[in-house]
Design a protein around this motif. Structure first.
Motif, PDB file in Angstrom:
ATOM      1  N   PHE A  35       0.967  -0.943   0.337  1.00 39.69           N
ATOM      2  CA  PHE A  35      -0.117  -0.836   0.073  1.00 39.69           C
ATOM      3  C   PHE A  35       0.718   1.533  -0.107  1.00 39.69           C
ATOM      4  N   GLU A  39      -1.853   4.419  -4.841  1.00 34.35           N
ATOM      5  CA  GLU A  39      -2.686   6.177  -4.605  1.00 34.35           C
ATOM      6  C   GLU A  39      -3.780   5.365  -4.496  1.00 34.35           C
ATOM      7  N   PHE A  85      -7.619   4.530  -3.626  1.00 32.36           N
ATOM      8  CA  PHE A  85      -8.833   3.890  -3.077  1.00 32.36           C
ATOM      9  C   PHE A  85      -7.999   2.577  -3.033  1.00 32.36           C
ATOM     10  N   LYS A 120      -5.048   2.012  -2.111  1.00 27.91           N
ATOM     11  CA  LYS A 120      -3.812   2.753  -1.781  1.00 27.91           C
ATOM     12  C   LYS A 120      -4.770   2.411  -0.411  1.00 27.91           C
ATOM     13  N   LYS A 121      -5.698   2.915  -0.347  1.00 30.18           N
ATOM     14  CA  LYS A 121      -6.677   2.713   0.843  1.00 30.18           C
ATOM     15  C   LYS A 121      -7.362   1.531   1.438  1.00 30.18           C
ATOM     16  N   LEU A 144      -3.752  -1.009   3.165  1.00 32.70           N
ATOM     17  CA  LEU A 144      -4.477  -0.363   3.883  1.00 32.70           C
ATOM     18  C   LEU A 144      -5.326  -1.301   4.406  1.00 32.70           C
ATOM     19  N   PHE A 145      -6.462  -0.985   4.381  1.00 34.41           N
ATOM     20  CA  PHE A 145      -7.600  -1.617   5.467  1.00 34.41           C
ATOM     21  C   PHE A 145      -7.587  -3.100   5.558  1.00 34.41           C
ATOM     22  N   LYS A 176      -5.013  -4.701   8.302  1.00 38.79           N
ATOM     23  CA  LYS A 176      -5.348  -3.836   9.283  1.00 38.79           C
ATOM     24  C   LYS A 176      -6.465  -4.664   9.528  1.00 38.79           C
ATOM     25  N   TYR A 192       2.734   4.014   9.213  1.00 38.19           N
ATOM     26  CA  TYR A 192       0.399   4.170   9.578  1.00 38.19           C
ATOM     27  C   TYR A 192      -0.936   3.559   9.783  1.00 38.19           C
TER      28      TYR A 192
END
Length: 392
Positions: free
Chosen positions: A126, A130, A132, A134-135, A138-139, A142, A165
């Motif tokens: 991630f 860049e 969406f 990347k988000k 990242l999600f 998590k 992050y």
């Protein structure tokens, strides 16, 4: 199988990866070593390598399809199959490697109430994405961390990214000095190849005896810094003639395709040699003078470890993993990422500063052996397993 392998009292540990090649390549020998102490089961997608893993490592395997790309329906099927398998096998621990296997394995292991759920982050995707995507990635990371009980970054660079992050607040532990499997220094030994063998190999690829050879090993894609490498090398040729660039790798089947201008330069420049994909890179490293690896992102690049183990200094970019293996002007040089001029200057330095090059050559192998020798890494992992499983 050994007598130890038949001991039913051993606690069961399931190791998962998305593709068989990860178990076969990244964890070569490690599964066999751990199987002396724990009952190891390997899980990955179906493939020709699965029976080979069973035979070589002396472990049981189970083929469960895990798509590397996002595929909601197939992912739900995989999640259910993993859950069902974990419920049936009742392991003390599930330990995943690679992103997609981590996401599905940690989720399934949590639902199946597996007591210990460990994931090794070999690299993070991630940070270089860049918008969406990347988000989303990242999600996913998590989620992995939320379901895992133990998180192991492959190196301090990956660890710092997880912290910076805010991926998780859980403890993060780098095992040994970071690399997941270490290097077998008897396998990566430059004395295995005679001068005569290497001269014949050089001759086969049109490399003269007085040529300085820079070698790149990896996928021939933008993300590996191949554009900067080719253009820096062309600039180097203006000043130096007795030099070759040896590219070991392929661009076939890749989506991160190099621009036409770079591809044409590779094809037309006689000082650039394409050796293609190779199963054994050792002789290619041994016939070379230095590794150049200008990648944009890595977890913990094996090729830099392998080059060092064979006595080669490296030019690397200031990215995770590479900047932990290489110490500036000790066993190589670290340059900024995506910087063609810095790469050119480093290559020129390697060719012109004979004393520095000699020093780096002398340091390269000992610096890998002292930090990443395979038995050291395996024993550190076993110690961690014993620590977290002994009372579980």
């Amino acid at each position: 199988m050994s007598e130890t392998n038949n001991n039913s009292s051993r606690k069961k540990v399931i190791r998962t990866a998305a593709i068989p090649a990860s178990l076969y390549g990244l964890l070569k020998g490690q599964l066999h070593f751990l199987n002396q102490y724990y009952e190891i089961v390997g899980v990955a997608s179906e493939g020709d390598l699965m029976p080979k893993i069973e035979e070589r490592e002396g472990i049981k395997t189970k083929s469960i399809n895990i798509e590397r790309n996002i595929s909601p329906i197939k992912d739900l099927i995989s999640l259910f199959q993993l859950y069902r398998f974990f419920k049936k096998e009742k392991p003390i621990m599930v330990h995943s490697i690679t992103p997609k296997a981590g996401l599905l394995s940690m989720s399934a292991a949590y639902l199946a109430k597996v007591p210990v759920r460990a994931h090794t982050f070999t690299g993070l995707i991630f940070p270089t994405q860049e918008g969406f995507m990347k988000k989303l990635l990242l999600f996913f990371d998590k989620i992995i961390c939320s379901f895992a009980t133990h998180i192991y970054p492959e190196g301090n660079g990956v660890k710092n990214d997880l912290v910076n992050y805010k991926v998780t607040k859980k403890p993060l532990k780098v095992i040994a000095n970071g690399n997941v499997n270490g290097k077998d220094m008897t396998y990566f030994d430059p004395t295995l190849y005679s001068k005569e063998e290497l001269l014949l190999k050089r001759k086969k690829y049109g490399i003269e005896s007085n040529d300085f050879v820079f070698i790149f090993i990896g996928r021939l894609v933008n993300d590996k810094g191949v554009n900067e490498l080719v253009y820096a090398f062309k600039k180097l040729l203006i000043q130096e003639k007795d030099v070759k660039l040896l590219l070991v790798g392929s661009y076939e089947g890749e989506t991160d395709i190099l621009p036409e201008s770079t591809l044409n330069m590779i094809k037309e420049e006689e000082h650039i040699i394409c050796a293609g994909q190779q199963n054994d890179v050792r002789p290619f490293l041994c016939l070379s003078n230095a590794l150049v690896f200008p990648s944009y992102r890595e977890g913990f690049p094996n090729v830099v470890l392998e080059a060092g183990a064979l006595g080669l200094p490296s030019i690397v970019t200031d990215i995770n993993g590479s900047n932990e293996i290489i110490k500036q002007n000790e066993n190589g040089v670290i340059i900024p990422s995506k910087n063609e001029f810095a790469l050119f200057e480093a290559m020129l330095l390697f060719m012109n500063d004979k004393d520095l090059l000699k020093k780096m050559h002398g340091n390269a192998r000992p610096m890998i052996g002292s930090r990443y020798e395979q038995s050291y890494v395996w024993n550190a992992l076993l110690e961690e397993y014993n620590r977290i499983l002994i009372t579980t």
